[in-house]
Structure formats: structure tokens, C-alpha cells
Design a protein around this motif. Structure first.
Motif, short mmCIF file in Angstrom:
data_model
loop_
_atom_site.label_atom_id
_atom_site.label_comp_id
_atom_site.label_asym_id
_atom_site.label_seq_id
_atom_site.Cartn_x
_atom_site.Cartn_y
_atom_site.Cartn_z
N LEU A 1 -4.32 12.34 3.55
CA LEU A 1 -3.86 12.97 2.31
C LEU A 1 -4.93 13.91 1.76
O LEU A 1 -4.63 15.03 1.30
CB LEU A 1 -3.51 11.90 1.27
CG LEU A 1 -2.24 11.09 1.53
CD1 LEU A 1 -2.13 9.92 0.55
CD2 LEU A 1 -1.00 11.98 1.44
N GLU B 1 2.26 1.74 -3.43
CA GLU B 1 1.23 2.15 -4.40
C GLU B 1 0.89 3.63 -4.26
O GLU B 1 0.74 4.33 -5.27
CB GLU B 1 -0.03 1.29 -4.19
CG GLU B 1 -1.18 1.65 -5.12
CD GLU B 1 -2.41 0.84 -4.82
OE1 GLU B 1 -3.47 1.15 -5.42
OE2 GLU B 1 -2.35 -0.10 -4.01
N ARG B 2 0.79 4.10 -3.03
CA ARG B 2 0.43 5.49 -2.80
C ARG B 2 1.64 6.41 -2.69
O ARG B 2 1.49 7.60 -2.47
CB ARG B 2 -0.43 5.61 -1.54
CG ARG B 2 -1.78 4.90 -1.60
CD ARG B 2 -2.64 5.41 -2.75
NE ARG B 2 -2.95 6.83 -2.64
CZ ARG B 2 -4.10 7.30 -2.15
NH1 ARG B 2 -5.04 6.47 -1.72
NH2 ARG B 2 -4.31 8.61 -2.08
N ARG B 3 2.83 5.87 -2.82
CA ARG B 3 4.08 6.63 -2.73
C ARG B 3 4.17 7.38 -1.41
O ARG B 3 4.51 8.57 -1.35
CB ARG B 3 4.21 7.60 -3.91
CG ARG B 3 4.18 6.93 -5.28
CD ARG B 3 5.26 5.89 -5.43
NE ARG B 3 6.61 6.45 -5.28
CZ ARG B 3 7.71 5.71 -5.10
NH1 ARG B 3 7.62 4.38 -5.01
NH2 ARG B 3 8.87 6.29 -4.97
N VAL B 4 3.86 6.67 -0.33
CA VAL B 4 3.91 7.25 1.02
C VAL B 4 5.22 6.83 1.67
O VAL B 4 5.45 5.64 1.92
CB VAL B 4 2.71 6.77 1.87
CG1 VAL B 4 2.84 7.27 3.30
CG2 VAL B 4 1.40 7.26 1.25
N PRO C 1 -5.24 7.70 3.16
CA PRO C 1 -5.96 8.49 2.15
C PRO C 1 -6.78 9.63 2.75
O PRO C 1 -6.85 10.72 2.17
CB PRO C 1 -6.86 7.44 1.47
CG PRO C 1 -6.14 6.16 1.65
CD PRO C 1 -5.53 6.26 3.02
N PHE D 1 0.83 -1.20 0.00
CA PHE D 1 0.00 0.00 0.00
C PHE D 1 0.87 1.25 0.00
O PHE D 1 0.61 2.21 -0.75
CB PHE D 1 -0.93 0.01 1.21
CG PHE D 1 -1.59 1.34 1.43
CD1 PHE D 1 -2.69 1.71 0.67
CD2 PHE D 1 -1.11 2.23 2.38
CE1 PHE D 1 -3.28 2.96 0.84
CE2 PHE D 1 -1.69 3.46 2.56
CZ PHE D 1 -2.79 3.83 1.79
N ALA E 1 -4.48 1.68 5.42
CA ALA E 1 -4.99 1.85 4.07
C ALA E 1 -6.22 2.74 4.02
O ALA E 1 -6.56 3.28 2.95
CB ALA E 1 -5.30 0.49 3.44
#
Length: 321
Positions: free
Chosen positions: A307, A148-151, A304, A145, A300
Motif C-alpha cells: 500500500l 481493519e485495513r479495508r483490503v 502495508p 486485518f 499483515a
């Protein structure tokens, strides 16, 4: 975050950091005391500093510039007030600190980083990989995750976990999204007098404190090509003398502001609630070695939302000089 909220979240650590533990994590020492009656220190803000960060831009690791080492009885050392790795020996530290009696025991101490420097509005996600018989798992969904989210995140790897997951450790170390940090050799609470936390025996003396830090650092230095900048003990407990030893060895002890997953015991909903409550400048502690826990699912949904609210995430080295 209001002080009352921060104290409540810190108090949750009672069961909190035991998810890091595994049976046989350390040898019991003479006079080891359980957590009953221990002082549970509430993390306090770190010394103010100014270091704007940009998410996703800095690579992991990197040794801090050397500065005069802390001396017994001195004031709290400033961030990075440490000798370069290898400039101070085990014998030096035993001589320097061996006769000192610690005056604190908990999550705080000289130089401990409990939140990001004043003025830093980002949040630092940190994940422990603790190793041992029940701690060698790998939460691939969580790391997937974040990718995927570039965290970005800071990953605290224990020596035993690295030994059990060498290929994964190499891959994570090579990935600029993540910063690799030191989670100790045997996953011990960091004590110069054999104290315990949550029934996990701590290091018994100054020599064992040094070994707990440097044993894993040697492997991480080989893995990364440079020494790690940050250290967190098993359970995140330490005394004030051990805190000065960490600094003298050239690393910064990273505590936490928010306990994100209760030692990998929280449900996904509880993780979501804890993480979304993290305010600007918070250091969130959670775990990446329990794939069956609620950590990945909670992160997860929480990330978001944060963000969408305009929150940034950083590795520790991006925000800490």
C-alpha cells in the motif's frame, strides 16, 4: 513480474497447495496417478481485457452474462463463454465430454484466469478455505486485518468448511469487502480421468467434475442469493476438458500468479517475501483456514508495504469482466 520469477513461484506449488488438503478429501478412483511425472503448467496470462477497477466498491458474486458454450475441440473459450447456471444439465455435459481424452494436466487450461487482465495494475488477494478433518479452521486474525485495513479479497470456500463454520460463512457473505467464490464440494483436483495431485485423488469422470462444481455452488447460491462467478479446484489442478466444463457451467476457473503461503506451510517471513514480490496484475493464492500458519502475520506486514508503494487491491470481479 519477470517470467523467470513467475516460473519460480509457480514451481513452489509442489508443496504449495497441499495445505488445502485434508485426509479423506475424495474417494480414490481407478487408475488414479500421483503427481510424479505430471505436467506442471506455469500459469499464463489471461486473454487481454479492459476493465478498470476501484478498490472497495463492488459487491461479491454476480452471474456472468450467458454466451455460447464451449464445444469439444474448440479454441479456448473467452472469459464468460458459458451457459447460465442451470441451462446445461449433468447429462448434457456427460454426453458432450464423456468420450474426450484430456491433453493437459496442471494449473492452466482453456479459460483459466492466471492473472488479471492486461493493463490492470491492481493485485487480487485470494484465500482458500478448504475444509475437512485438518482444514476446518478459521484464521480470524487474517480476516480481522483485512477488515481493519479495508483490503478487499476473494474468498474461495469449500462446502465442508461452510458446513463447519456456518455463522462465519454467513457473516463473510454479507460483507461487501469480500467476494465469495466456489472451492468445490469435496476439494478434489478437477480431472475427467481420475488423476491425482499431491496424493489427493481427483474426480474420476465428467459426472464427478460436474458434481464437484455444482454441489457447492448450490449451497453458495443459497448463501449469496446468486451463483458464484469464480471456481478453484482443490490443489488448483485441472485438465483441459474439466476447464471447459467449468466454463459451460457458467463459472470462471481462477488460478494464480503467486503462491503466497505454500499451502499454509510458509513462515511469516516467507509469506511476506512471496506477497511483496507480486507485481501488478497478480493473483495471490493463500489460505484462511490455518490460523496457526504464518499467513496472517506475513500478510499483515506485506500488505502495508505494498500500500505504501501505491499498490491497489481488488476482488476478482472488480477486474474481470
Amino acid at each position: 513480474m519477470p517470467p523467470s520469477r513467475r516460473r519460480l513461484l509457480a514451481a513452489l506449488a509442489g508443496a504449495a497447495l497441499t495445505g488445502c488438503q485434508a485426509s479423506g478429501a475424495a474417494r480414490p478412483g481407478p487408475g488414479a496417478a500421483g503427481p510424479a511425472g505430471s505436467v506442471l503448467a506455469t500459469p499464463a496470462p489471461a486473454p487481454a481485457a479492459s476493465a478498470p477497477a476501484a478498490s472497495g466498491t463492488a459487491r461479491s458474486g454476480g452471474a456472468e452474462a450467458g454466451a455460447p458454450a464451449a464445444v469439444p475441440g474448440s479454441a479456448d473459450p473467452p472469459p464468460g463463454a458459458a451457459s447460465r447456471a442451470g441451462a446445461v444439465t449433468r447429462a448434457d455435459l456427460v454426453s458432450r465430454y464423456g468420450q474426450l481424452e484430456p491433453t493437459s494436466w496442471g494449473f492452466d487450461g482453456p479459460g483459466v484466469l492466471s492473472r488479471l487482465p492486461a493493463g490492470e495494475a491492481a493485485i487480487a488477494l485470494t484465500f482458500d478455505a478448504c475444509g475437512g478433518p485438518q482444514g476446518n479452521g478459521y484464521d480470524e486474525a487474517l480476516i480481522g486485518f483485512l477488515r481493519e485495513r479495508r483490503v478487499p479479497a476473494t474468498l474461495f470456500l469449500n462446502s465442508r468448511w461452510i458446513d463447519a463454520n456456518p455463522a462465519v460463512a454467513r457473516a463473510l457473505a454479507a460483507e461487501p469487502l469480500f467476494e465469495i467464490a466456489n472451492h468445490g464440494t469435496r476439494h478434489c483436483p478437477l480431472s475427467v480421468s481420475g488423476r491425482s495431485a499431491y496424493d489427493i485423488p481427483g474426480t474420476r469422470d465428467v459426472g464427478e467434475v460436474v458434481d464437484e462444481i455444482t454441489g457447492n455452488r448450490a449451497g453458495l447460491t443459497e448463501l449469496l442469493g446468486r451463483p458464484p462467478r469464480f471456481f478453484r479446484s482443490g490443489t488448483a489442478y485441472l485438465d483441459d476438458v474439466a476447464a471447459r466444463i467449468v466454463s459451460d457451467l457458467g463459472e470462471r476457473f481462477a488460478g494464480f500468479t503467486v503462491n503466497g503461503d505454500g499451502g499454509a506451510t510458509f513462515t511469516a517471513g516467507q509469506v511476506h517475501s512471496a506477497v511483496t514480490a507480486a507485481g501488478p496484475g497478480a493473483i495471490v493464492l493463500a489460505h484462511m483456514n490455518h490460523p496457526a500458519a504464518g499467513t496472517a502475520a506475513g500478510i499483515a506486514t506485506a500488505v502495508p508495504r505494498l500500500l505504501d508503494e501505491g499498490c491497489r487491491f481488488v476482488r476478482l470481479s472488480e477486474a474481470v469482466p
